[in-house]
Design an enzyme around this catalytic site. Structure first.
Site, PDB file in Angstrom:
ATOM      1  N   THR A   1       0.876  -1.027  -0.421  1.00 55.25           N
ATOM      2  CA  THR A   1      -0.338   0.160  -0.611  1.00 55.25           C
ATOM      3  C   THR A   1       0.954   1.282  -0.020  1.00 55.25           C
ATOM      4  O   THR A   1       1.996   1.168   0.693  1.00 55.25           O
ATOM      5  CB  THR A   1      -1.279  -0.032   0.854  1.00 55.25           C
ATOM      6  OG1 THR A   1      -1.469   1.284   1.727  1.00 55.25           O
ATOM      7  CG2 THR A   1      -0.083  -0.310   2.303  1.00 55.25           C
TER       8      THR A   1
ATOM      9  N   SER B   1      -0.802   3.784   9.936  1.00 57.74           N
ATOM     10  CA  SER B   1      -2.212   2.957  11.102  1.00 57.74           C
ATOM     11  C   SER B   1      -1.943   1.327  11.653  1.00 57.74           C
ATOM     12  O   SER B   1      -1.121   1.502  10.556  1.00 57.74           O
ATOM     13  CB  SER B   1      -3.845   2.976  10.418  1.00 57.74           C
ATOM     14  OG  SER B   1      -3.996   1.879   9.126  1.00 57.74           O
TER      15      SER B   1
ATOM     16  N   TYR C   1      -3.210  -1.896  10.345  1.00 58.01           N
ATOM     17  CA  TYR C   1      -3.117  -1.557   8.872  1.00 58.01           C
ATOM     18  C   TYR C   1      -1.913  -1.433   8.422  1.00 58.01           C
ATOM     19  O   TYR C   1      -1.282  -2.981   7.413  1.00 58.01           O
ATOM     20  CB  TYR C   1      -4.676  -1.417   8.156  1.00 58.01           C
ATOM     21  CG  TYR C   1      -4.151  -2.245   6.867  1.00 58.01           C
ATOM     22  CD1 TYR C   1      -3.882  -2.631   6.572  1.00 58.01           C
ATOM     23  CD2 TYR C   1      -4.562  -0.713   6.118  1.00 58.01           C
ATOM     24  CE1 TYR C   1      -4.348  -2.997   4.518  1.00 58.01           C
ATOM     25  CE2 TYR C   1      -3.950  -1.163   5.218  1.00 58.01           C
ATOM     26  CZ  TYR C   1      -3.703  -2.102   4.561  1.00 58.01           C
ATOM     27  OH  TYR C   1      -3.458  -2.007   2.500  1.00 58.01           O
ATOM     28  N   HIS C   2      -2.018  -0.482   8.598  1.00 59.86           N
ATOM     29  CA  HIS C   2      -0.850   0.060   7.366  1.00 59.86           C
ATOM     30  C   HIS C   2       0.811   0.064   7.603  1.00 59.86           C
ATOM     31  O   HIS C   2       0.953  -0.790   7.022  1.00 59.86           O
ATOM     32  CB  HIS C   2      -0.323   1.682   6.462  1.00 59.86           C
ATOM     33  CG  HIS C   2      -1.775   1.965   6.104  1.00 59.86           C
ATOM     34  ND1 HIS C   2      -2.740   1.940   6.809  1.00 59.86           N
ATOM     35  CD2 HIS C   2      -1.987   2.381   4.665  1.00 59.86           C
ATOM     36  CE1 HIS C   2      -3.177   3.473   5.719  1.00 59.86           C
ATOM     37  NE2 HIS C   2      -3.021   2.681   5.006  1.00 59.86           N
TER      38      HIS C   2
ATOM     39  N   LYS D   1       1.857  -3.961   6.608  1.00 59.15           N
ATOM     40  CA  LYS D   1       2.139  -3.924   5.440  1.00 59.15           C
ATOM     41  C   LYS D   1       3.775  -3.764   5.548  1.00 59.15           C
ATOM     42  O   LYS D   1       4.008  -3.729   4.697  1.00 59.15           O
ATOM     43  CB  LYS D   1       1.597  -3.228   4.383  1.00 59.15           C
ATOM     44  CG  LYS D   1      -0.011  -3.492   4.410  1.00 59.15           C
ATOM     45  CD  LYS D   1      -0.447  -3.968   3.376  1.00 59.15           C
ATOM     46  CE  LYS D   1      -1.410  -4.793   3.019  1.00 59.15           C
ATOM     47  NZ  LYS D   1      -1.542  -5.700   1.971  1.00 59.15           N
TER      48      LYS D   1
END
Length: 389
Positions: free
Chosen positions: A144, A179, A181-182, A185
């Site tokens: 991302t 975040s 989530y990031h 990644k």
């Protein structure tokens, strides 16, 4: 080529599998259907109805004459992951199978831990499976653009040449994720780069911008082949939300001042980027990074594009931003690698006119208006939503 698509039931995984199959590749998909479970947990649903996997597979065989093999299992299970890769023996593994929503990861401790465990451990199991089964398998991993954050310097494609105290080195571009989530990644990218360096694996990390659109030439061939259209405040993109709000005659809800700038890409370009990356693999030992985006817009600019594209009187409502992010910032991204491989991008305005408004209008009776209001605040360790809508 033999290509295994992990997360093949998802918004991008399913149309990618169809695109690759349509282009003559032998394709298999794998999923644990967790994404459908998130809908049940949150009390929301895709705007466009989606069929069970077996119905999708049967429909594709009917319209194309081609078969796609299917595996059911969880990448967090290392034994399953290795057995699946050993059974299919792919030339390339396309990895979409991760929890993909930043707001979901920020609901509370449980969702943050789940996101990182699911994403990071699953990805590690894929790396170990490739190393054990066949180190020549090319991993195409969906990352991302959010890994980079919004630095006050140009964003390169994964790597940066740095001169410090008179010495120069090439290193991974610094990450400043926004975040949990990031951050998962970011951890994935570092783990993949190490596996390439230590084991001689070959990998392409696709740092993707915000994807928009719901139709590809393959999904449009039969209603049973449709992919998701998410618009809620947890999994939906800002563009999808704006389109539905315009169709319903509601104000477009912009977080903060609307100056946040992001890279965007059409879903038709996403599936083509995957094909190009798979058919042109990285070298052994190479960790290759492409920034997978085609245009950049601020949130405010996206709102104006949607309002102008719809053609009716549209109001814009500015909300307090629930995220921790810069409201105004520099954003200049290098994204030449995929174009050099042959990508011919679609434009945002074209997609809006061709399909997004039409799809939203067709299914507008399925909209849950309340689901579009933000309920997860980055500044709270536990949000009132707690996934029990």
């Amino acid at each position: 080529m033999r290509i295994l698509v992990l997360g093949g039931d998802g918004y991008l995984g399913w149309p990618t599998a169809l695109h690759l199959s349509d282009r003559g590749h032998e394709v298999a998909v794998a999923d644990n259907y967790a994404r459908r479970g998130y809908d049940h947990e949150l009390g929301v649903d895709s705007l466009v109805p989606i069929e069970p996997m077996q119905v999708r597979l049967d429909a594709w065989r009917e319209v194309s004459g081609k078969s796609i093999k299917s595996y059911y299992g969880d990448l967090v299970d290392g034994e399953f992951t290795e057995a699946m890769i050993a059974d299919f023996r792919p030339d390339a593994v396309v990895h979409f199978a991760e929890q993909r929503a930043a707001p979901y990861s920020m609901i509370d401790r449980r969702h943050a831990v789940y996101t990182q465990q699911n994403n990071v451990i699953g990805n590690l199991n894929v790396l170990f499976a490739i190393q054990q089964v066949d180190p020549d398998i090319h991993l195409v991993k969906l990352g991302t653009m959010g890994e980079y954050g919004t630095p006050n310097i140009d964003i390169e494609e994964g790597w940066l040449e740095v001169t410090h105290n008179g010495r120069t080195d090439r290193m991974l571009y610094p990450k400043k994720a926004g975040s949990f989530y990031h951050l998962s990644k970011v951890h994935d990218s570092h783990n993949i780069e190490f596996a390439c360096r230590a084991w001689g694996l070959r990998a392409t990390d696709l740092n993707q911008g915000v994807v928009y659109g719901q139709e590809t030439p393959q999904t449009a061939r039969d209603v049973r082949l449709a992919t998701r259209f998410d618009y809620d405040a947890i999994f939906g993109t800002v563009l999808n939300r704006f389109v539905i709000q315009a169709v319903l005659g509601h104000p477009l809800t912009v977080y903060g001042t609307g100056g946040q700038t992001r890279g965007l890409i059409d879903i038709r370009d996403t599936v083509e980027c995957i094909r190009l990356a798979a058919e042109n693999p990285a070298d052994r030992g190479e960790f290759r990074v492409f920034n997978q985006m085609t245009e950049k817009f601020s949130v405010g600019e996206i709102a104006k594009i949607v309002a102008n594209g719809y053609g009716g009187p549209i109001e814009i409502e500015y909300l307090d931003n629930p995220r921790v992010e810069q409201g105004e910032h520099y954003y200049n991204v290098r994204h030449t690698g995929l174009v050099e491989l042959g990508l011919e991008p679609h434009l945002l305005s074209d997609t809006l006119i061709e399909s997004l408004f039409r799809v939203a209008d067709k299914y507008k009776e399925r909209v849950d208006v309340a689901a579009m209001r933000p309920t997860v605040n980055w500044r709270h360790a536990a949000n009132p939503l707690r996934a029990d809508r």
